[in-house]
Design a protein around this motif. Structure first.
Motif, PDB file in Angstrom:
ATOM      1  N   LEU A 177     -10.023   1.892  -7.535  1.00 55.14           N
ATOM      2  CA  LEU A 177      -8.990   0.864  -6.863  1.00 55.14           C
ATOM      3  C   LEU A 177      -9.426   0.419  -5.844  1.00 55.14           C
ATOM      4  CD1 LEU A 177      -8.625   3.374  -4.539  1.00 55.14           C
ATOM      5  CD2 LEU A 177      -7.710   4.809  -6.424  1.00 55.14           C
ATOM      6  N   TYR A 178      -8.390  -0.160  -4.949  1.00 55.14           N
ATOM      7  CA  TYR A 178      -8.989  -0.233  -3.208  1.00 55.14           C
ATOM      8  C   TYR A 178      -7.735   0.374  -2.162  1.00 55.14           C
ATOM      9  CZ  TYR A 178     -11.331  -4.388  -5.503  1.00 55.14           C
ATOM     10  OH  TYR A 178     -11.663  -5.819  -6.532  1.00 55.14           O
ATOM     11  N   VAL A 212      -2.073   9.707  -6.730  1.00 55.31           N
ATOM     12  CA  VAL A 212      -2.245   7.979  -6.705  1.00 55.31           C
ATOM     13  C   VAL A 212      -0.702   7.601  -7.292  1.00 55.31           C
ATOM     14  CG1 VAL A 212      -3.694   7.694  -4.857  1.00 55.31           C
ATOM     15  CG2 VAL A 212      -3.992   7.122  -7.264  1.00 55.31           C
ATOM     16  N   PRO A 213      -0.038   6.938  -6.516  1.00 55.76           N
ATOM     17  CA  PRO A 213       0.167   5.865  -8.590  1.00 55.76           C
ATOM     18  C   PRO A 213      -0.492   5.245  -9.154  1.00 55.76           C
ATOM     19  CG  PRO A 213       1.249   5.349  -6.198  1.00 55.76           C
ATOM     20  CD  PRO A 213       0.045   6.400  -5.119  1.00 55.76           C
ATOM     21  N   ILE A 214      -0.092   5.589 -10.548  1.00 55.71           N
ATOM     22  CA  ILE A 214      -1.070   5.477 -11.256  1.00 55.71           C
ATOM     23  C   ILE A 214      -1.110   3.711 -11.595  1.00 55.71           C
ATOM     24  CG2 ILE A 214       0.745   4.323 -12.946  1.00 55.71           C
ATOM     25  CD1 ILE A 214      -1.260   6.557 -15.303  1.00 55.71           C
ATOM     26  N   GLU A 215      -0.041   3.207 -11.536  1.00 58.34           N
ATOM     27  CA  GLU A 215      -0.560   1.649 -11.363  1.00 58.34           C
ATOM     28  C   GLU A 215      -1.421   1.198  -9.771  1.00 58.34           C
ATOM     29  OE1 GLU A 215       3.401   2.417  -8.435  1.00 58.34           O
ATOM     30  OE2 GLU A 215       2.326   2.918 -10.639  1.00 58.34           O
ATOM     31  N   SER A 216      -2.389   1.860  -9.269  1.00 54.24           N
ATOM     32  CA  SER A 216      -2.801   1.200  -8.329  1.00 54.24           C
ATOM     33  C   SER A 216      -4.436   1.273  -9.028  1.00 54.24           C
ATOM     34  CB  SER A 216      -3.345   2.416  -6.925  1.00 54.24           C
ATOM     35  OG  SER A 216      -3.734   3.919  -7.726  1.00 54.24           O
ATOM     36  N   ILE A 217      -5.268   1.808 -10.300  1.00 52.32           N
ATOM     37  CA  ILE A 217      -6.097   2.445 -10.533  1.00 52.32           C
ATOM     38  C   ILE A 217      -6.155   0.666 -11.603  1.00 52.32           C
ATOM     39  CG2 ILE A 217      -7.509   3.715 -11.655  1.00 52.32           C
ATOM     40  CD1 ILE A 217      -5.553   6.328 -11.294  1.00 52.32           C
ATOM     41  N   LEU A 218      -7.136   0.326 -11.942  1.00 52.40           N
ATOM     42  CA  LEU A 218      -7.893  -0.635 -11.794  1.00 52.40           C
ATOM     43  C   LEU A 218      -9.070   0.260 -13.540  1.00 52.40           C
ATOM     44  CD1 LEU A 218      -8.111  -3.578  -9.617  1.00 52.40           C
ATOM     45  CD2 LEU A 218      -6.451  -3.421 -11.346  1.00 52.40           C
ATOM     46  N   ASP A 219      -8.642  -0.994 -14.891  1.00 57.65           N
ATOM     47  CA  ASP A 219      -9.709  -0.220 -15.382  1.00 57.65           C
ATOM     48  C   ASP A 219      -9.832   1.182 -15.435  1.00 57.65           C
ATOM     49  OD1 ASP A 219     -10.480  -2.809 -15.236  1.00 57.65           O
ATOM     50  OD2 ASP A 219     -12.874  -2.348 -14.311  1.00 57.65           O
ATOM     51  N   ILE A 263      -0.876  -0.972  -3.577  1.00 58.98           N
ATOM     52  CA  ILE A 263      -0.397  -0.394  -5.682  1.00 58.98           C
ATOM     53  C   ILE A 263      -0.174  -1.654  -5.846  1.00 58.98           C
ATOM     54  CG2 ILE A 263       0.449   1.866  -5.017  1.00 58.98           C
ATOM     55  CD1 ILE A 263       2.724   0.682  -4.129  1.00 58.98           C
ATOM     56  N   ARG A 264      -0.214  -2.587  -5.023  1.00 56.09           N
ATOM     57  CA  ARG A 264       0.135  -4.117  -5.817  1.00 56.09           C
ATOM     58  C   ARG A 264      -0.793  -5.300  -5.240  1.00 56.09           C
ATOM     59  NH1 ARG A 264       3.324  -1.648  -7.738  1.00 56.09           N
ATOM     60  NH2 ARG A 264       5.967  -1.033  -7.632  1.00 56.09           N
ATOM     61  N   VAL A 316       0.945  -0.991  -0.315  1.00 57.71           N
ATOM     62  CA  VAL A 316      -0.450   0.231   0.441  1.00 57.71           C
ATOM     63  C   VAL A 316       0.792   1.735   0.181  1.00 57.71           C
ATOM     64  CG1 VAL A 316      -1.968  -1.360   1.484  1.00 57.71           C
ATOM     65  CG2 VAL A 316      -0.559   0.104   2.526  1.00 57.71           C
ATOM     66  N   THR A 317       0.012   2.147  -0.201  1.00 61.74           N
ATOM     67  CA  THR A 317       0.586   3.684  -0.413  1.00 61.74           C
ATOM     68  C   THR A 317      -0.158   5.235  -0.034  1.00 61.74           C
ATOM     69  OG1 THR A 317       2.541   5.618  -1.324  1.00 61.74           O
ATOM     70  CG2 THR A 317       0.598   4.390  -2.525  1.00 61.74           C
ATOM     71  N   GLU A 318       0.135   5.354   0.478  1.00 63.48           N
ATOM     72  CA  GLU A 318      -0.448   6.459   1.028  1.00 63.48           C
ATOM     73  C   GLU A 318      -0.666   8.027  -0.065  1.00 63.48           C
ATOM     74  OE1 GLU A 318      -0.099  10.333   4.136  1.00 63.48           O
ATOM     75  OE2 GLU A 318       0.014   8.620   5.610  1.00 63.48           O
ATOM     76  N   ALA A 319      -2.294   7.936  -0.225  1.00 63.31           N
ATOM     77  CA  ALA A 319      -3.089   8.496  -1.499  1.00 63.31           C
ATOM     78  C   ALA A 319      -2.281  10.619  -0.689  1.00 63.31           C
ATOM     79  CB  ALA A 319      -4.586   8.922  -1.338  1.00 63.31           C
ATOM     80  N   ILE A 320      -1.519  11.127  -1.619  1.00 65.21           N
ATOM     81  CA  ILE A 320      -0.891  12.640  -1.029  1.00 65.21           C
ATOM     82  C   ILE A 320      -2.134  13.761  -2.072  1.00 65.21           C
ATOM     83  CG2 ILE A 320       0.790  11.914  -0.118  1.00 65.21           C
ATOM     84  CD1 ILE A 320       2.186  12.324  -3.389  1.00 65.21           C
ATOM     85  N   ILE A 321      -1.360  14.605  -0.789  1.00 66.53           N
ATOM     86  CA  ILE A 321      -1.807  16.131  -1.686  1.00 66.53           C
ATOM     87  C   ILE A 321      -0.474  16.807  -2.255  1.00 66.53           C
ATOM     88  CG2 ILE A 321      -2.479  19.044  -0.935  1.00 66.53           C
ATOM     89  CD1 ILE A 321      -4.664  16.668  -0.901  1.00 66.53           C
ATOM     90  N   GLU A 322      -0.170  17.028  -3.449  1.00 68.13           N
ATOM     91  CA  GLU A 322       0.935  17.429  -4.229  1.00 68.13           C
ATOM     92  C   GLU A 322      -0.086  18.181  -5.392  1.00 68.13           C
ATOM     93  OE1 GLU A 322       4.632  14.743  -4.920  1.00 68.13           O
ATOM     94  OE2 GLU A 322       3.543  14.364  -6.210  1.00 68.13           O
TER      95      GLU A 322
END
Length: 414
Positions: free
Chosen positions: A360-361, A345-352, A397-398, A28-34
Protein backbone atom coordinates in the motif's frame (compact mmCIF):
# COMPACT_ATOMS: atom_id res chain seq x y z
CA UNK A 1 -8.02 38.71 -37.28
CA UNK A 2 -4.88 40.46 -36.10
CA UNK A 3 -6.48 41.14 -32.72
CA UNK A 4 -7.36 37.46 -32.25
CA UNK A 5 -3.78 36.40 -32.95
CA UNK A 6 -2.52 38.88 -30.39
CA UNK A 7 -4.96 37.52 -27.74
CA UNK A 8 -3.96 33.94 -28.45
CA UNK A 9 -0.25 34.76 -28.11
CA UNK A 10 -0.95 36.56 -24.85
CA UNK A 11 -2.78 33.53 -23.40
CA UNK A 12 0.06 31.24 -24.42
CA UNK A 13 2.54 33.50 -22.64
CA UNK A 14 0.40 33.44 -19.49
CA UNK A 15 0.03 29.63 -19.49
CA UNK A 16 3.74 29.03 -20.03
CA UNK A 17 4.59 31.49 -17.30
CA UNK A 18 2.58 29.49 -14.61
CA UNK A 19 4.18 26.07 -13.91
CA UNK A 20 1.67 23.09 -13.94
CA UNK A 21 1.54 20.96 -10.76
CA UNK A 22 2.89 17.33 -11.16
CA UNK A 23 1.23 16.05 -7.93
CA UNK A 24 -1.43 13.25 -8.08
CA UNK A 25 -4.59 13.92 -6.12
CA UNK A 26 -5.42 11.18 -3.61
CA UNK A 27 -7.68 10.42 -0.68
CA UNK A 28 -6.24 9.11 2.57
CA UNK A 29 -7.37 7.65 5.87
CA UNK A 30 -5.58 6.95 9.09
CA UNK A 31 -4.56 3.40 10.06
CA UNK A 32 -6.33 2.68 13.34
CA UNK A 33 -6.13 0.23 16.25
CA UNK A 34 -9.30 -1.85 16.33
CA UNK A 35 -10.60 -5.34 17.10
CA UNK A 36 -11.34 -7.26 13.93
CA UNK A 37 -13.16 -10.53 13.42
CA UNK A 38 -14.01 -12.69 10.45
CA UNK A 39 -17.28 -14.59 10.27
CA UNK A 40 -18.29 -17.57 8.17
CA UNK A 41 -21.95 -18.07 7.27
CA UNK A 42 -23.05 -21.71 6.92
CA UNK A 43 -26.56 -22.71 5.90
CA UNK A 44 -28.25 -25.70 7.50
CA UNK A 45 -31.67 -27.21 8.20
CA UNK A 46 -33.88 -26.91 11.26
CA UNK A 47 -34.71 -30.23 12.95
CA UNK A 48 -36.84 -31.07 16.03
CA UNK A 49 -35.28 -30.94 19.48
CA UNK A 50 -36.95 -34.27 20.27
CA UNK A 51 -38.62 -36.77 17.97
CA UNK A 52 -40.01 -40.26 18.44
CA UNK A 53 -41.60 -42.75 16.09
CA UNK A 54 -43.66 -44.54 18.73
CA UNK A 55 -44.39 -48.25 18.07
CA UNK A 56 -47.02 -50.56 19.58
CA UNK A 57 -45.47 -52.78 22.23
CA UNK A 58 -48.27 -55.35 22.15
CA UNK A 59 -50.70 -56.36 19.43
CA UNK A 60 -54.42 -55.66 19.57
CA UNK A 61 -57.36 -53.68 18.22
CA UNK A 62 -57.33 -49.87 18.52
CA UNK A 63 -60.28 -49.08 20.78
CA UNK A 64 -59.61 -45.35 21.25
CA UNK A 65 -57.59 -42.95 19.06
CA UNK A 66 -57.34 -39.62 20.88
CA UNK A 67 -55.01 -37.61 18.62
CA UNK A 68 -54.69 -36.28 15.10
CA UNK A 69 -51.93 -34.66 13.05
CA UNK A 70 -50.90 -31.27 14.46
CA UNK A 71 -52.34 -31.87 17.94
CA UNK A 72 -50.25 -30.72 20.89
CA UNK A 73 -49.98 -33.36 23.62
CA UNK A 74 -48.57 -33.34 27.13
CA UNK A 75 -45.97 -35.82 28.37
CA UNK A 76 -47.74 -38.92 29.70
CA UNK A 77 -51.07 -38.18 28.00
CA UNK A 78 -53.01 -41.09 26.48
CA UNK A 79 -52.64 -41.22 22.69
CA UNK A 80 -54.11 -44.59 21.72
CA UNK A 81 -55.81 -47.32 23.78
CA UNK A 82 -56.25 -50.92 22.68
CA UNK A 83 -58.92 -53.41 23.78
CA UNK A 84 -58.07 -54.90 27.21
CA UNK A 85 -60.74 -57.57 27.92
CA UNK A 86 -58.54 -60.64 27.42
CA UNK A 87 -55.69 -59.10 29.40
CA UNK A 88 -58.03 -58.20 32.30
CA UNK A 89 -59.14 -61.86 32.51
CA UNK A 90 -55.52 -62.98 32.66
CA UNK A 91 -54.89 -60.42 35.38
CA UNK A 92 -57.72 -61.81 37.56
CA UNK A 93 -56.35 -65.34 37.10
CA UNK A 94 -52.87 -64.20 38.10
CA UNK A 95 -54.26 -62.40 41.18
CA UNK A 96 -56.10 -65.56 42.30
CA UNK A 97 -52.97 -67.69 41.82
CA UNK A 98 -50.96 -65.24 43.90
CA UNK A 99 -53.56 -65.18 46.66
CA UNK A 100 -53.52 -69.01 46.85
CA UNK A 101 -49.70 -69.16 46.92
CA UNK A 102 -49.54 -66.54 49.68
CA UNK A 103 -52.14 -68.43 51.76
CA UNK A 104 -50.15 -71.66 51.49
CA UNK A 105 -46.97 -69.88 52.46
CA UNK A 106 -48.61 -68.19 55.46
CA UNK A 107 -49.96 -71.55 56.63
CA UNK A 108 -46.48 -73.07 56.52
CA UNK A 109 -44.87 -70.15 58.32
CA UNK A 110 -47.52 -69.77 61.01
CA UNK A 111 -47.86 -73.51 61.63
CA UNK A 112 -51.04 -75.35 62.66
CA UNK A 113 -53.54 -73.69 64.95
CA UNK A 114 -54.41 -75.11 68.38
CA UNK A 115 -57.70 -76.41 67.00
CA UNK A 116 -55.94 -78.06 64.06
CA UNK A 117 -53.40 -79.62 66.44
CA UNK A 118 -56.20 -81.07 68.58
CA UNK A 119 -57.77 -82.48 65.44
CA UNK A 120 -54.47 -84.06 64.34
CA UNK A 121 -53.91 -85.45 67.86
CA UNK A 122 -57.44 -86.83 67.95
CA UNK A 123 -56.94 -88.46 64.55
CA UNK A 124 -53.80 -90.14 65.90
CA UNK A 125 -55.61 -91.45 69.00
CA UNK A 126 -58.48 -92.69 66.86
CA UNK A 127 -56.07 -94.44 64.50
CA UNK A 128 -54.27 -96.02 67.46
CA UNK A 129 -57.51 -97.23 68.96
CA UNK A 130 -58.64 -98.44 65.56
CA UNK A 131 -55.49 -100.57 65.26
CA UNK A 132 -56.04 -102.08 68.70
CA UNK A 133 -59.61 -103.02 67.81
CA UNK A 134 -58.50 -104.41 64.43
CA UNK A 135 -55.85 -106.56 66.16
CA UNK A 136 -58.42 -107.91 68.65
CA UNK A 137 -60.79 -108.70 65.80
CA UNK A 138 -57.94 -110.34 63.92
CA UNK A 139 -57.06 -112.60 66.84
CA UNK A 140 -60.69 -113.64 67.26
CA UNK A 141 -61.09 -114.25 63.51
CA UNK A 142 -57.88 -116.27 63.48
CA UNK A 143 -59.02 -118.54 66.33
CA UNK A 144 -62.40 -118.93 64.68
CA UNK A 145 -60.77 -119.85 61.40
CA UNK A 146 -58.44 -122.40 63.02
CA UNK A 147 -61.39 -123.95 64.89
CA UNK A 148 -63.48 -124.05 61.71
CA UNK A 149 -60.65 -125.74 59.87
CA UNK A 150 -60.54 -128.57 62.46
CA UNK A 151 -64.29 -128.96 62.42
CA UNK A 152 -64.36 -129.00 58.63
CA UNK A 153 -61.74 -131.73 58.51
CA UNK A 154 -63.84 -133.75 60.98
CA UNK A 155 -66.86 -133.14 58.74
CA UNK A 156 -68.66 -131.37 61.58
CA UNK A 157 -69.31 -128.12 59.66
CA UNK A 158 -70.11 -127.53 56.07
CA UNK A 159 -67.69 -126.22 53.49
CA UNK A 160 -69.68 -122.98 53.33
CA UNK A 161 -69.23 -122.38 57.04
CA UNK A 162 -65.53 -123.05 56.69
CA UNK A 163 -65.21 -120.59 53.78
CA UNK A 164 -67.15 -117.94 55.73
CA UNK A 165 -64.70 -118.30 58.61
CA UNK A 166 -61.80 -118.09 56.18
CA UNK A 167 -63.19 -114.88 54.59
CA UNK A 168 -63.73 -113.33 58.01
CA UNK A 169 -60.13 -114.14 58.95
CA UNK A 170 -58.74 -112.59 55.73
CA UNK A 171 -60.93 -109.50 56.18
CA UNK A 172 -59.73 -109.08 59.76
CA UNK A 173 -56.13 -109.37 58.61
CA UNK A 174 -56.76 -106.68 55.89
CA UNK A 175 -58.36 -104.40 58.48
CA UNK A 176 -55.25 -104.68 60.63
CA UNK A 177 -53.03 -103.63 57.75
CA UNK A 178 -55.36 -100.72 56.91
CA UNK A 179 -55.40 -99.63 60.55
CA UNK A 180 -51.59 -99.80 60.66
CA UNK A 181 -51.44 -97.55 57.58
CA UNK A 182 -53.92 -95.08 59.08
CA UNK A 183 -51.93 -94.98 62.30
CA UNK A 184 -48.69 -94.37 60.39
CA UNK A 185 -50.27 -91.45 58.50
CA UNK A 186 -51.81 -90.01 61.66
CA UNK A 187 -48.49 -90.39 63.49
CA UNK A 188 -46.64 -88.64 60.63
CA UNK A 189 -49.15 -85.80 60.69
CA UNK A 190 -48.76 -85.49 64.44
CA UNK A 191 -44.96 -85.50 64.15
CA UNK A 192 -45.16 -82.79 61.47
CA UNK A 193 -47.48 -80.70 63.62
CA UNK A 194 -45.04 -81.05 66.53
CA UNK A 195 -41.96 -80.40 64.38
CA UNK A 196 -43.29 -77.64 62.05
CA UNK A 197 -42.62 -77.30 58.29
CA UNK A 198 -39.26 -78.34 56.85
CA UNK A 199 -36.96 -75.67 55.37
CA UNK A 200 -37.28 -77.06 51.86
CA UNK A 201 -41.09 -76.82 52.12
CA UNK A 202 -40.84 -73.16 53.10
CA UNK A 203 -38.43 -72.42 50.24
CA UNK A 204 -40.67 -74.18 47.74
CA UNK A 205 -43.71 -72.30 48.96
CA UNK A 206 -41.85 -68.97 48.85
CA UNK A 207 -40.76 -69.74 45.29
CA UNK A 208 -44.38 -70.37 44.33
CA UNK A 209 -45.30 -66.93 45.75
CA UNK A 210 -42.53 -65.26 43.76
CA UNK A 211 -43.57 -67.05 40.59
CA UNK A 212 -47.18 -65.93 41.09
CA UNK A 213 -46.02 -62.35 41.71
CA UNK A 214 -43.92 -62.41 38.54
CA UNK A 215 -46.87 -63.69 36.52
CA UNK A 216 -49.05 -60.88 37.86
CA UNK A 217 -46.33 -58.28 37.17
CA UNK A 218 -45.99 -59.58 33.62
CA UNK A 219 -49.68 -59.30 32.81
CA UNK A 220 -49.89 -55.87 34.47
CA UNK A 221 -46.95 -54.73 32.33
CA UNK A 222 -48.65 -56.08 29.22
CA UNK A 223 -51.89 -54.38 30.23
CA UNK A 224 -50.11 -51.04 30.69
CA UNK A 225 -48.67 -51.35 27.18
CA UNK A 226 -52.16 -51.42 25.69
CA UNK A 227 -52.27 -47.68 26.46
CA UNK A 228 -49.79 -45.72 24.34
CA UNK A 229 -48.71 -42.50 26.03
CA UNK A 230 -46.66 -39.49 24.92
CA UNK A 231 -43.02 -39.81 26.06
CA UNK A 232 -42.64 -36.00 26.02
CA UNK A 233 -44.65 -32.85 25.39
CA UNK A 234 -44.84 -32.17 21.68
CA UNK A 235 -46.81 -32.13 18.44
CA UNK A 236 -48.25 -35.07 16.52
CA UNK A 237 -46.37 -35.18 13.22
CA UNK A 238 -47.84 -38.40 11.84
CA UNK A 239 -50.52 -40.92 12.85
CA UNK A 240 -50.55 -44.35 11.20
CA UNK A 241 -53.64 -45.99 12.74
CA UNK A 242 -57.42 -45.56 12.77
CA UNK A 243 -59.95 -46.61 15.41
CA UNK A 244 -60.89 -50.28 15.07
CA UNK A 245 -57.78 -51.29 13.14
CA UNK A 246 -55.65 -54.23 14.19
CA UNK A 247 -52.25 -53.15 15.51
CA UNK A 248 -49.26 -55.48 15.28
CA UNK A 249 -46.60 -55.56 17.97
CA UNK A 250 -43.74 -53.29 16.91
CA UNK A 251 -45.84 -51.44 14.32
CA UNK A 252 -45.07 -47.65 14.22
CA UNK A 253 -48.28 -45.79 15.01
CA UNK A 254 -47.46 -42.19 16.06
CA UNK A 255 -44.64 -39.81 15.15
CA UNK A 256 -44.18 -37.13 17.83
CA UNK A 257 -41.88 -34.08 17.70
CA UNK A 258 -40.93 -31.36 20.20
CA UNK A 259 -40.24 -27.95 18.65
CA UNK A 260 -40.10 -25.83 21.82
CA UNK A 261 -36.44 -25.88 20.90
CA UNK A 262 -34.88 -26.72 17.55
CA UNK A 263 -31.55 -27.84 16.19
CA UNK A 264 -29.81 -26.28 13.23
CA UNK A 265 -27.84 -29.08 11.60
CA UNK A 266 -24.89 -27.85 9.55
CA UNK A 267 -22.00 -29.51 7.73
CA UNK A 268 -18.63 -27.83 8.23
CA UNK A 269 -15.07 -28.39 7.07
CA UNK A 270 -12.18 -29.75 9.12
CA UNK A 271 -10.64 -26.28 9.45
CA UNK A 272 -13.94 -24.87 10.74
CA UNK A 273 -14.58 -27.70 13.20
CA UNK A 274 -11.16 -27.15 14.77
CA UNK A 275 -12.22 -23.62 15.76
CA UNK A 276 -15.41 -24.51 17.64
CA UNK A 277 -16.23 -26.26 20.89
CA UNK A 278 -19.28 -27.77 22.47
CA UNK A 279 -21.07 -25.06 24.45
CA UNK A 280 -19.95 -22.16 22.19
CA UNK A 281 -22.58 -19.48 21.60
CA UNK A 282 -23.11 -18.57 17.93
CA UNK A 283 -25.59 -16.47 15.95
CA UNK A 284 -28.45 -18.05 14.00
CA UNK A 285 -30.94 -16.57 11.53
CA UNK A 286 -33.72 -18.68 10.00
CA UNK A 287 -35.08 -17.91 6.55
CA UNK A 288 -38.20 -16.28 8.02
CA UNK A 289 -36.30 -14.10 10.50
CA UNK A 290 -35.05 -10.54 10.10
CA UNK A 291 -32.35 -10.71 12.74
CA UNK A 292 -29.92 -13.12 14.36
CA UNK A 293 -30.60 -14.91 17.66
CA UNK A 294 -28.27 -16.81 19.95
CA UNK A 295 -27.73 -20.54 19.57
CA UNK A 296 -25.59 -23.06 21.46
CA UNK A 297 -23.37 -25.68 19.86
CA UNK A 298 -24.51 -28.92 21.52
CA UNK A 299 -23.16 -31.68 19.28
CA UNK A 300 -20.04 -32.05 17.14
CA UNK A 301 -19.56 -35.24 15.14
CA UNK A 302 -16.34 -36.99 16.19
CA UNK A 303 -15.70 -38.20 12.64
CA UNK A 304 -16.14 -36.71 9.16
CA UNK A 305 -18.67 -38.11 6.74
CA UNK A 306 -16.66 -40.44 4.47
CA UNK A 307 -18.29 -39.07 1.31
CA UNK A 308 -18.55 -35.32 1.94
CA UNK A 309 -15.53 -35.15 4.29
CA UNK A 310 -17.53 -32.70 6.42
CA UNK A 311 -18.51 -32.78 10.08
CA UNK A 312 -22.09 -32.65 11.35
CA UNK A 313 -22.65 -29.93 13.95
CA UNK A 314 -25.91 -29.29 15.83
CA UNK A 315 -26.81 -25.85 17.18
CA UNK A 316 -29.72 -25.57 19.63
CA UNK A 317 -32.05 -22.54 19.56
CA UNK A 318 -35.17 -21.62 21.50
CA UNK A 319 -38.52 -21.62 19.70
CA UNK A 320 -41.14 -20.90 22.41
CA UNK A 321 -43.78 -19.51 20.04
CA UNK A 322 -43.30 -22.26 17.43
CA UNK A 323 -42.75 -19.63 14.75
CA UNK A 324 -39.96 -21.76 13.30
CA UNK A 325 -40.62 -25.23 11.93
CA UNK A 326 -38.43 -28.24 11.11
CA UNK A 327 -37.34 -28.29 7.48
CA UNK A 328 -36.70 -24.53 7.23
CA UNK A 329 -33.27 -23.24 6.23
CA UNK A 330 -31.17 -21.31 8.74
CA UNK A 331 -27.83 -19.51 8.60
CA UNK A 332 -25.25 -20.02 11.34
CA UNK A 333 -22.54 -17.39 11.78
CA UNK A 334 -19.29 -18.95 12.94
CA UNK A 335 -16.24 -16.96 14.01
CA UNK A 336 -13.53 -17.72 11.48
CA UNK A 337 -10.88 -15.61 13.18
CA UNK A 338 -10.38 -12.56 15.39
CA UNK A 339 -7.61 -10.20 16.40
CA UNK A 340 -7.68 -7.71 19.24
CA UNK A 341 -5.93 -4.31 19.12
CA UNK A 342 -4.94 -4.88 15.49
CA UNK A 343 -3.71 -2.28 13.01
CA UNK A 344 -6.65 -2.01 10.60
CA UNK A 345 -7.01 -0.31 7.20
CA UNK A 346 -9.72 -0.29 4.52
CA UNK A 347 -9.28 -3.33 2.33
CA UNK A 348 -9.39 -1.21 -0.87
CA UNK A 349 -6.15 0.51 0.14
CA UNK A 350 -4.13 -2.68 -0.42
CA UNK A 351 -2.74 -3.47 -3.87
CA UNK A 352 -1.86 -6.97 -5.12
CA UNK A 353 -3.81 -8.36 -2.16
CA UNK A 354 -3.93 -11.85 -3.63
CA UNK A 355 -0.29 -11.86 -4.65
CA UNK A 356 2.75 -12.92 -2.67
CA UNK A 357 3.79 -9.38 -1.70
CA UNK A 358 0.79 -7.08 -1.18
CA UNK A 359 1.56 -3.40 -0.61
CA UNK A 360 0.00 0.00 0.00
CA UNK A 361 1.00 3.65 -0.08
CA UNK A 362 1.34 6.06 2.81
CA UNK A 363 1.83 9.81 2.55
CA UNK A 364 5.07 11.25 3.93
CA UNK A 365 6.15 14.85 3.20
CA UNK A 366 3.77 15.07 0.24
CA UNK A 367 5.06 11.90 -1.37
CA UNK A 368 3.63 8.42 -1.85
CA UNK A 369 5.79 5.91 0.02
CA UNK A 370 5.33 2.27 -0.94
CA UNK A 371 5.03 -0.20 1.95
CA UNK A 372 5.02 -3.95 1.56
CA UNK A 373 2.75 -5.33 4.26
CA UNK A 374 1.80 -8.65 5.81
CA UNK A 375 -1.96 -9.00 5.79
CA UNK A 376 -3.86 -10.92 8.45
CA UNK A 377 -7.62 -11.23 8.80
CA UNK A 378 -9.75 -9.85 5.97
CA UNK A 379 -13.40 -8.89 5.92
CA UNK A 380 -15.42 -7.37 3.11
CA UNK A 381 -14.35 -3.86 4.18
CA UNK A 382 -11.26 -4.13 6.40
CA UNK A 383 -7.91 -5.87 6.66
CA UNK A 384 -5.55 -6.51 9.53
CA UNK A 385 -1.94 -5.39 8.93
CA UNK A 386 0.39 -7.64 10.84
CA UNK A 387 3.60 -5.86 9.83
CA UNK A 388 4.78 -3.00 7.56
CA UNK A 389 2.50 -0.26 8.92
CA UNK A 390 2.00 1.59 12.18
CA UNK A 391 -1.23 2.97 13.60
CA UNK A 392 -1.73 6.67 12.86
CA UNK A 393 -0.04 6.67 9.45
CA UNK A 394 -1.91 8.17 6.51
CA UNK A 395 -2.86 5.45 4.07
CA UNK A 396 -3.95 6.26 0.52
CA UNK A 397 -7.36 4.77 -0.23
CA UNK A 398 -8.16 6.52 -3.55
CA UNK A 399 -5.82 7.14 -6.47
CA UNK A 400 -3.14 4.65 -5.46
CA UNK A 401 -3.52 2.67 -8.68
CA UNK A 402 -1.96 5.60 -10.61
CA UNK A 403 1.04 5.96 -8.31
CA UNK A 404 4.65 4.96 -8.37
CA UNK A 405 6.94 5.06 -5.36
CA UNK A 406 8.06 8.61 -4.38
CA UNK A 407 5.39 10.28 -6.57
CA UNK A 408 4.25 13.62 -5.27
CA UNK A 409 0.65 13.58 -4.09
CA UNK A 410 -1.97 16.10 -3.18
CA UNK A 411 -4.43 14.95 -0.49
CA UNK A 412 -7.99 15.89 -1.33
CA UNK A 413 -10.41 14.10 1.00
CA UNK A 414 -14.09 14.47 0.17
Amino acid sequence: MKNRIIIFLALMLILTAVPLSAATTVEVTEAIIEDISLDEIITGNLTPFEKANIPAQVGGVAEEVNIDIGDEVEAGSELIKMEQDSFLIQKRQAEAALESAEANYDELINGVTEEEYRRVKSSYEDAKAGLEIAEINYKQAKRAFERSEELFQDNIISKQDFEDAEDAFKNARSQVKSAETNLAVAEANLDEADRGPREEQIRASAAQVKQAEASLDEIEDTLSKTVIRAPFTGLVFERHIEKGEMIGSGQPIVNLINIDQLYVEIEITASAVSRINKGDIVEVKAETMQHYIEGEITNIAPQADPESRSFLVKVKIDNPDHSLRPGMFADVRLLKGEAGDAVVVPIESILDLTEETPYLYVVEDGKAIRREVEVGLQTDTQAEIISGLEAGESVIIRGQQRLDAEDEVEVINR
